[in-house]
Scaffold this motif. Structure first.
Motif, PDB file in Angstrom:
ATOM      1  N   ASP A   1       0.834  -1.211   0.000  1.00  0.00           N
ATOM      2  CA  ASP A   1       0.000   0.000   0.000  1.00  0.00           C
ATOM      3  C   ASP A   1       0.864   1.255   0.000  1.00  0.00           C
ATOM      4  O   ASP A   1       0.532   2.250  -0.656  1.00  0.00           O
ATOM      5  N   SER A   2       1.980   1.216   0.714  1.00  0.00           N
ATOM      6  CA  SER A   2       2.901   2.347   0.754  1.00  0.00           C
ATOM      7  C   SER A   2       3.506   2.603  -0.627  1.00  0.00           C
ATOM      8  O   SER A   2       3.648   3.758  -1.047  1.00  0.00           O
ATOM      9  N   GLN A   3       3.842   1.541  -1.331  1.00  0.00           N
ATOM     10  CA  GLN A   3       4.391   1.682  -2.681  1.00  0.00           C
ATOM     11  C   GLN A   3       3.363   2.283  -3.634  1.00  0.00           C
ATOM     12  O   GLN A   3       3.698   3.091  -4.502  1.00  0.00           O
ATOM     13  N   VAL A   4       2.109   1.908  -3.461  1.00  0.00           N
ATOM     14  CA  VAL A   4       1.028   2.470  -4.278  1.00  0.00           C
ATOM     15  C   VAL A   4       0.866   3.955  -3.955  1.00  0.00           C
ATOM     16  O   VAL A   4       0.752   4.790  -4.860  1.00  0.00           O
ATOM     17  N   ALA A   5       0.882   4.298  -2.673  1.00  0.00           N
ATOM     18  CA  ALA A   5       0.721   5.698  -2.255  1.00  0.00           C
ATOM     19  C   ALA A   5       1.852   6.573  -2.776  1.00  0.00           C
ATOM     20  O   ALA A   5       1.638   7.746  -3.095  1.00  0.00           O
ATOM     21  N   LYS A   6       3.054   6.011  -2.882  1.00  0.00           N
ATOM     22  CA  LYS A   6       4.203   6.763  -3.391  1.00  0.00           C
ATOM     23  C   LYS A   6       4.204   6.856  -4.915  1.00  0.00           C
ATOM     24  O   LYS A   6       5.034   7.543  -5.499  1.00  0.00           O
ATOM     25  N   GLY A   7       3.301   6.119  -5.558  1.00  0.00           N
ATOM     26  CA  GLY A   7       3.224   6.135  -7.015  1.00  0.00           C
ATOM     27  C   GLY A   7       4.166   5.164  -7.693  1.00  0.00           C
ATOM     28  O   GLY A   7       4.311   5.197  -8.916  1.00  0.00           O
ATOM     29  N   ARG A   8       4.795   4.289  -6.940  1.00  0.00           N
ATOM     30  CA  ARG A   8       5.709   3.304  -7.536  1.00  0.00           C
ATOM     31  C   ARG A   8       4.950   2.176  -8.220  1.00  0.00           C
ATOM     32  O   ARG A   8       5.462   1.556  -9.150  1.00  0.00           O
ATOM     33  N   TYR A   9       3.762   1.863  -7.702  1.00  0.00           N
ATOM     34  CA  TYR A   9       2.877   0.882  -8.331  1.00  0.00           C
ATOM     35  C   TYR A   9       1.536   1.550  -8.545  1.00  0.00           C
ATOM     36  O   TYR A   9       1.115   2.379  -7.742  1.00  0.00           O
ATOM     37  N   ASP A  10       0.836   1.151  -9.613  1.00  0.00           N
ATOM     38  CA  ASP A  10      -0.545   1.619  -9.735  1.00  0.00           C
ATOM     39  C   ASP A  10      -1.425   0.716  -8.869  1.00  0.00           C
ATOM     40  O   ASP A  10      -0.973  -0.296  -8.344  1.00  0.00           O
ATOM     41  N   GLU A  11      -2.670   1.101  -8.706  1.00  0.00           N
ATOM     42  CA  GLU A  11      -3.551   0.339  -7.802  1.00  0.00           C
ATOM     43  C   GLU A  11      -3.771  -1.091  -8.268  1.00  0.00           C
ATOM     44  O   GLU A  11      -3.891  -2.002  -7.448  1.00  0.00           O
ATOM     45  N   GLY A  12      -3.824  -1.306  -9.561  1.00  0.00           N
ATOM     46  CA  GLY A  12      -4.001  -2.661 -10.082  1.00  0.00           C
ATOM     47  C   GLY A  12      -2.843  -3.571  -9.715  1.00  0.00           C
ATOM     48  O   GLY A  12      -3.043  -4.709  -9.286  1.00  0.00           O
ATOM     49  N   LYS A  13      -1.616  -3.057  -9.864  1.00  0.00           N
ATOM     50  CA  LYS A  13      -0.456  -3.874  -9.507  1.00  0.00           C
ATOM     51  C   LYS A  13      -0.403  -4.088  -7.994  1.00  0.00           C
ATOM     52  O   LYS A  13      -0.039  -5.162  -7.535  1.00  0.00           O
ATOM     53  N   GLY A  14      -0.796  -3.099  -7.222  1.00  0.00           N
ATOM     54  CA  GLY A  14      -0.844  -3.249  -5.772  1.00  0.00           C
ATOM     55  C   GLY A  14      -1.801  -4.351  -5.355  1.00  0.00           C
ATOM     56  O   GLY A  14      -1.475  -5.180  -4.497  1.00  0.00           O
ATOM     57  N   ARG A  15      -2.980  -4.376  -5.969  1.00  0.00           N
ATOM     58  CA  ARG A  15      -3.945  -5.444  -5.665  1.00  0.00           C
ATOM     59  C   ARG A  15      -3.405  -6.801  -6.089  1.00  0.00           C
ATOM     60  O   ARG A  15      -3.569  -7.799  -5.395  1.00  0.00           O
ATOM     61  N   PHE A  16      -2.757  -6.823  -7.257  1.00  0.00           N
ATOM     62  CA  PHE A  16      -2.186  -8.080  -7.749  1.00  0.00           C
ATOM     63  C   PHE A  16      -1.134  -8.613  -6.774  1.00  0.00           C
ATOM     64  O   PHE A  16      -1.176  -9.787  -6.384  1.00  0.00           O
ATOM     65  N   LEU A  17      -0.195  -7.765  -6.364  1.00  0.00           N
ATOM     66  CA  LEU A  17       0.858  -8.208  -5.446  1.00  0.00           C
ATOM     67  C   LEU A  17       0.280  -8.641  -4.106  1.00  0.00           C
ATOM     68  O   LEU A  17       0.696  -9.651  -3.540  1.00  0.00           O
ATOM     69  N   SER A  18      -0.683  -7.893  -3.594  1.00  0.00           N
ATOM     70  CA  SER A  18      -1.313  -8.261  -2.320  1.00  0.00           C
ATOM     71  C   SER A  18      -2.015  -9.608  -2.417  1.00  0.00           C
ATOM     72  O   SER A  18      -2.061 -10.364  -1.445  1.00  0.00           O
ATOM     73  N   SER A  19      -2.550  -9.925  -3.581  1.00  0.00           N
ATOM     74  CA  SER A  19      -3.255 -11.196  -3.748  1.00  0.00           C
ATOM     75  C   SER A  19      -2.303 -12.393  -3.775  1.00  0.00           C
ATOM     76  O   SER A  19      -2.735 -13.533  -3.596  1.00  0.00           O
ATOM     77  N   LEU A  20      -1.026 -12.146  -3.974  1.00  0.00           N
ATOM     78  CA  LEU A  20      -0.059 -13.235  -4.070  1.00  0.00           C
ATOM     79  C   LEU A  20       0.427 -13.737  -2.713  1.00  0.00           C
ATOM     80  O   LEU A  20       1.073 -14.774  -2.626  1.00  0.00           O
ATOM     81  N   VAL A  21       0.143 -13.004  -1.646  1.00  0.00           N
ATOM     82  CA  VAL A  21       0.642 -13.366  -0.325  1.00  0.00           C
ATOM     83  C   VAL A  21      -0.431 -14.104   0.453  1.00  0.00           C
ATOM     84  O   VAL A  21      -1.567 -13.645   0.547  1.00  0.00           O
ATOM     85  N   SER A  22      -0.070 -15.259   1.008  1.00  0.00           N
ATOM     86  CA  SER A  22      -1.033 -16.029   1.797  1.00  0.00           C
ATOM     87  C   SER A  22      -0.317 -16.715   2.950  1.00  0.00           C
ATOM     88  O   SER A  22       0.906 -16.758   3.014  1.00  0.00           O
ATOM     89  N   ALA A  23      -1.105 -17.263   3.845  1.00  0.00           N
ATOM     90  CA  ALA A  23      -0.573 -17.978   5.000  1.00  0.00           C
ATOM     91  C   ALA A  23      -0.801 -19.462   4.817  1.00  0.00           C
ATOM     92  O   ALA A  23      -1.853 -19.885   4.353  1.00  0.00           O
ATOM     93  N   ALA A  24       0.205 -20.234   5.193  1.00  0.00           N
ATOM     94  CA  ALA A  24       0.032 -21.682   5.227  1.00  0.00           C
ATOM     95  C   ALA A  24      -0.753 -22.010   6.478  1.00  0.00           C
ATOM     96  O   ALA A  24      -0.675 -21.313   7.484  1.00  0.00           O
TER      97      ALA A  24
END
Length: 94
Positions: A50-73
């Motif tokens: 979210d911080s990277q999105v706020a800084k403009g390094r990622y757009d919101e779509g890429k931010g959602r995509f990256l967040s969707s890749l993280v999960s817990a075993a």
């Protein structure tokens, strides 16, 4: 590489998971003995994205995509065979 598994969810493990997520953009699975620690790690990684999105390094779509890749075993208690010792496991004070 199709997936990265991180054993442990402490500070260093969170940083490694974030690095793999940013660089490789592959699914990240985090596991620890305590679910609370895993939940904190997932929140920290999500906050970093979210911080990277706020800084403009990622757009919101890429931010959602990256967040969707993280999960817990799924965390489970260790099996008796995984914690058993061939000798007595208790420590004696010397």
């Amino acid at each position: 590489m199709s997936k990265v598994g991180i054993v442990g969810a402490g500070l260093m493990a969170r940083q490694i998971a974030t690095l793999f997520l940013r660089r490789l953009e592959v699914p990240i699975v985090i596991r620890d003995v305590k679910q609370e620690i895993v939940d904190e790690a997932l929140a920290d990684i999500s906050a970093d994205v979210d911080s990277q999105v706020a800084k403009g390094r990622y757009d919101e779509g890429k931010g959602r995509f990256l967040s969707s890749l993280v999960s817990a075993a799924r965390t489970t208690t260790p099996s008796p065979t995984a914690t058993s010792c061939s000798r007595p496991c208790s420590r004696s004070s010397r």
